[in-house]
Design a protein around this motif. Structure first.
Motif, PDB file in Angstrom:
ATOM      1  N   UNK A 273       9.730  -8.804 -15.487  1.00  0.00           N
ATOM      2  CA  UNK A 273      10.303  -7.741 -14.664  1.00  0.00           C
ATOM      3  C   UNK A 273       9.388  -7.416 -13.488  1.00  0.00           C
ATOM      4  N   UNK A 274       8.085  -7.385 -13.734  1.00  0.00           N
ATOM      5  CA  UNK A 274       7.127  -7.112 -12.657  1.00  0.00           C
ATOM      6  C   UNK A 274       7.183  -8.194 -11.586  1.00  0.00           C
ATOM      7  N   UNK A 275       7.261  -9.449 -12.007  1.00  0.00           N
ATOM      8  CA  UNK A 275       7.335 -10.560 -11.058  1.00  0.00           C
ATOM      9  C   UNK A 275       8.604 -10.463 -10.217  1.00  0.00           C
ATOM     10  N   UNK A 276       9.727 -10.172 -10.863  1.00  0.00           N
ATOM     11  CA  UNK A 276      10.992 -10.074 -10.146  1.00  0.00           C
ATOM     12  C   UNK A 276      11.004  -8.951  -9.132  1.00  0.00           C
ATOM     13  N   UNK A 277      10.572  -7.761  -9.550  1.00  0.00           N
ATOM     14  CA  UNK A 277      10.562  -6.612  -8.647  1.00  0.00           C
ATOM     15  C   UNK A 277       9.593  -6.833  -7.491  1.00  0.00           C
ATOM     16  N   UNK A 278       8.429  -7.413  -7.778  1.00  0.00           N
ATOM     17  CA  UNK A 278       7.436  -7.653  -6.728  1.00  0.00           C
ATOM     18  C   UNK A 278       7.919  -8.716  -5.742  1.00  0.00           C
ATOM     19  N   UNK A 279       8.504  -9.782  -6.251  1.00  0.00           N
ATOM     20  CA  UNK A 279       8.996 -10.850  -5.379  1.00  0.00           C
ATOM     21  C   UNK A 279      10.061 -10.322  -4.420  1.00  0.00           C
ATOM     22  N   UNK A 280      11.021  -9.569  -4.963  1.00  0.00           N
ATOM     23  CA  UNK A 280      12.078  -9.008  -4.118  1.00  0.00           C
ATOM     24  C   UNK A 280      11.513  -8.014  -3.120  1.00  0.00           C
ATOM     25  N   UNK A 281      10.568  -7.195  -3.553  1.00  0.00           N
ATOM     26  CA  UNK A 281       9.980  -6.203  -2.660  1.00  0.00           C
ATOM     27  C   UNK A 281       9.224  -6.832  -1.508  1.00  0.00           C
ATOM     28  N   UNK A 282       8.466  -7.883  -1.795  1.00  0.00           N
ATOM     29  CA  UNK A 282       7.689  -8.562  -0.755  1.00  0.00           C
ATOM     30  C   UNK A 282       8.609  -9.219   0.268  1.00  0.00           C
ATOM     31  N   UNK A 283       9.578  -9.982  -0.209  1.00  0.00           N
ATOM     32  CA  UNK A 283      10.455 -10.714   0.707  1.00  0.00           C
ATOM     33  C   UNK A 283      11.298  -9.748   1.534  1.00  0.00           C
ATOM     34  N   UNK A 284      11.822  -8.700   0.900  1.00  0.00           N
ATOM     35  CA  UNK A 284      12.634  -7.736   1.629  1.00  0.00           C
ATOM     36  C   UNK A 284      11.799  -7.003   2.679  1.00  0.00           C
ATOM     37  N   UNK A 285      10.565  -6.627   2.329  1.00  0.00           N
ATOM     38  CA  UNK A 285       9.703  -5.936   3.290  1.00  0.00           C
ATOM     39  C   UNK A 285       9.359  -6.848   4.464  1.00  0.00           C
ATOM     40  N   UNK A 286       9.106  -8.117   4.196  1.00  0.00           N
ATOM     41  CA  UNK A 286       8.806  -9.053   5.275  1.00  0.00           C
ATOM     42  C   UNK A 286       9.973  -9.166   6.243  1.00  0.00           C
TER      43      UNK A 286
ATOM     44  N   UNK B 106       0.821  -1.214   0.000  1.00  0.00           N
ATOM     45  CA  UNK B 106       0.000   0.000   0.000  1.00  0.00           C
ATOM     46  C   UNK B 106       0.853   1.261   0.000  1.00  0.00           C
ATOM     47  N   UNK B 107       2.143   1.113  -0.301  1.00  0.00           N
ATOM     48  CA  UNK B 107       3.052   2.258  -0.340  1.00  0.00           C
ATOM     49  C   UNK B 107       3.517   2.521  -1.775  1.00  0.00           C
ATOM     50  N   UNK B 108       4.186   3.642  -1.988  1.00  0.00           N
ATOM     51  CA  UNK B 108       4.627   4.031  -3.332  1.00  0.00           C
ATOM     52  C   UNK B 108       5.620   3.045  -3.939  1.00  0.00           C
ATOM     53  N   UNK B 109       6.330   2.292  -3.097  1.00  0.00           N
ATOM     54  CA  UNK B 109       7.334   1.365  -3.619  1.00  0.00           C
ATOM     55  C   UNK B 109       6.747   0.323  -4.549  1.00  0.00           C
ATOM     56  N   UNK B 110       5.467   0.016  -4.384  1.00  0.00           N
ATOM     57  CA  UNK B 110       4.849  -1.019  -5.216  1.00  0.00           C
ATOM     58  C   UNK B 110       4.523  -0.504  -6.616  1.00  0.00           C
ATOM     59  N   UNK B 111       4.684   0.801  -6.836  1.00  0.00           N
ATOM     60  CA  UNK B 111       4.346   1.360  -8.152  1.00  0.00           C
ATOM     61  C   UNK B 111       5.256   0.827  -9.250  1.00  0.00           C
ATOM     62  N   UNK B 112       6.486   0.466  -8.917  1.00  0.00           N
ATOM     63  CA  UNK B 112       7.390  -0.065  -9.942  1.00  0.00           C
ATOM     64  C   UNK B 112       6.865  -1.387 -10.512  1.00  0.00           C
ATOM     65  N   UNK B 113       6.655  -2.431  -9.705  1.00  0.00           N
ATOM     66  CA  UNK B 113       6.114  -3.662 -10.298  1.00  0.00           C
ATOM     67  C   UNK B 113       4.719  -3.481 -10.868  1.00  0.00           C
ATOM     68  N   UNK B 114       3.906  -2.623 -10.246  1.00  0.00           N
ATOM     69  CA  UNK B 114       2.564  -2.387 -10.775  1.00  0.00           C
ATOM     70  C   UNK B 114       2.634  -1.744 -12.157  1.00  0.00           C
ATOM     71  N   UNK B 115       3.541  -0.798 -12.331  1.00  0.00           N
ATOM     72  CA  UNK B 115       3.705  -0.146 -13.631  1.00  0.00           C
ATOM     73  C   UNK B 115       4.214  -1.099 -14.695  1.00  0.00           C
ATOM     74  N   UNK B 116       5.148  -1.980 -14.302  1.00  0.00           N
ATOM     75  CA  UNK B 116       5.660  -2.975 -15.249  1.00  0.00           C
ATOM     76  C   UNK B 116       4.567  -3.953 -15.662  1.00  0.00           C
ATOM     77  N   UNK B 117       3.743  -4.358 -14.711  1.00  0.00           N
ATOM     78  CA  UNK B 117       2.640  -5.272 -15.030  1.00  0.00           C
ATOM     79  C   UNK B 117       1.626  -4.605 -15.958  1.00  0.00           C
ATOM     80  N   UNK B 118       1.313  -3.332 -15.678  1.00  0.00           N
ATOM     81  CA  UNK B 118       0.386  -2.602 -16.549  1.00  0.00           C
ATOM     82  C   UNK B 118       0.977  -2.436 -17.943  1.00  0.00           C
ATOM     83  N   UNK B 119       2.286  -2.183 -18.002  1.00  0.00           N
ATOM     84  CA  UNK B 119       2.947  -2.067 -19.300  1.00  0.00           C
ATOM     85  C   UNK B 119       2.878  -3.353 -20.091  1.00  0.00           C
ATOM     86  N   UNK B 120       2.998  -4.485 -19.399  1.00  0.00           N
ATOM     87  CA  UNK B 120       2.897  -5.780 -20.080  1.00  0.00           C
ATOM     88  C   UNK B 120       1.525  -5.948 -20.735  1.00  0.00           C
ATOM     89  N   UNK B 121       0.492  -5.521 -20.030  1.00  0.00           N
ATOM     90  CA  UNK B 121      -0.860  -5.639 -20.580  1.00  0.00           C
ATOM     91  C   UNK B 121      -1.061  -4.689 -21.761  1.00  0.00           C
TER      92      UNK B 121
END
Length: 255
Positions: free
Chosen positions: A206-219, A50-65
């Motif tokens: 790219x979206x999967x990679x950035x999101x996976x790293x972000x989730x694990x690092x935040x945890x 729910x923070x701005x950091x998730x905008x990177x993987x979200x933007x990459x996923x939207x770009x893929x679509x």
């Protein structure tokens, strides 16, 4: 009868002679910490998703679509622009993985340890690889080079590259993070240029990679409003009655 309860963590306060215990100290502590609903809400949901950091993987996923409509046209425009040299993507990916693991183990950032950083690396790459492999099996998209392979979506090279780049950025900061993302982008470009993937494939990876790293690092290390991370030391004051009368006051230090 249970001893004094740690009101902050809701568990018995560990006696001082047991020493600090971390989320990677044993198999039981691993599962207890990594599958804690409170840890996920506090660190992953509140501190990352729910923070701005998730905008990177979200933007990459939207770009893929979005680029999926022009996938073949973009691929044809880019194909051969680097002389179909697949070594470029392989070498940049290798450099990113080595760099990510090395910086985490040899130069952990503030509030981090080499031990927990190594686990973060392993878990992030494992999550990224598992998600990518599962989607490849489900989607079964044929590669643009007309080979028999149906493993085009998403790109494994891109997911691994952006996992590494994100881990470098989170651990070492933008001084190394920005060059790492540039190398990850070159890895992804190379996979399109050599006709191994369509643009939407590498953006999804790219979206999967950035999101996976972000989730694990935040945890593990926490970010955002109240995140502290399961691998960070925590202190709490506990107050408990004693059988002889009166109260016991102490400090619980959790690693």
């Amino acid at each position: 009868m249970d001893g004094p309860r740690d009101p902050l963590f809701g568990e018995p306060a560990a006696p001082s002679e047991e020493g600090p215990k971390g989320p990677h100290a044993s198999l039981p502590s691993f599962f207890e910490s990594h599958f804690s609903g409170r840890a996920w809400k506090e660190n992953v949901w509140d501190g990352y998703l729910t923070e701005n950091a998730v905008l990177l993987p979200a933007g990459l996923a939207a770009g893929s679509l979005l680029v999926g409509v022009w996938d073949r046209q973009i691929h044809e425009d880019l194909e051969g622009t680097l002389n179909d040299n697949a070594d470029i993507g392989n070498l940049t990916l290798g450099a990113l993985i080595v760099g990510s693991v090395a910086t985490g183990a040899l130069a952990p950032g503030e509030g981090r340890t080499a031990w927990d950083e190594t686990w973060t690396q392993a878990e992030a790459f494992g999550l990224s690889y598992g998600t990518t492999a599962l989607l490849k099996t489900i989607v079964q998209k044929r590669r643009p080079d007309h080979s028999a392979s149906r493993a085009s979506f998403p790109s494994g090279h891109a997911s691994a590259a952006f996992t590494a780049a994100t881990l470098i950025d989170l651990n070492s900061g933008p001084e190394l993070g920005i060059p790492a993302y540039a190398l990850a982008g070159l890895t992804a470009y190379s996979r399109v240029e050599t006709a191994r993937h369509f643009p939407s494939d590498v953006l999804a990876g790219a979206a999967i990679g950035a999101l996976s790293a972000g989730i694990v690092d935040a945890l593990h290390f926490g970010r955002g409003r109240d995140g502290r991370g399961i691998a960070r030391p925590r202190t709490a004051l506990f107050v408990a009655p004693v059988p002889e009368g009166g109260i016991e006051v102490g400090v619980s230090l959790r690693f």
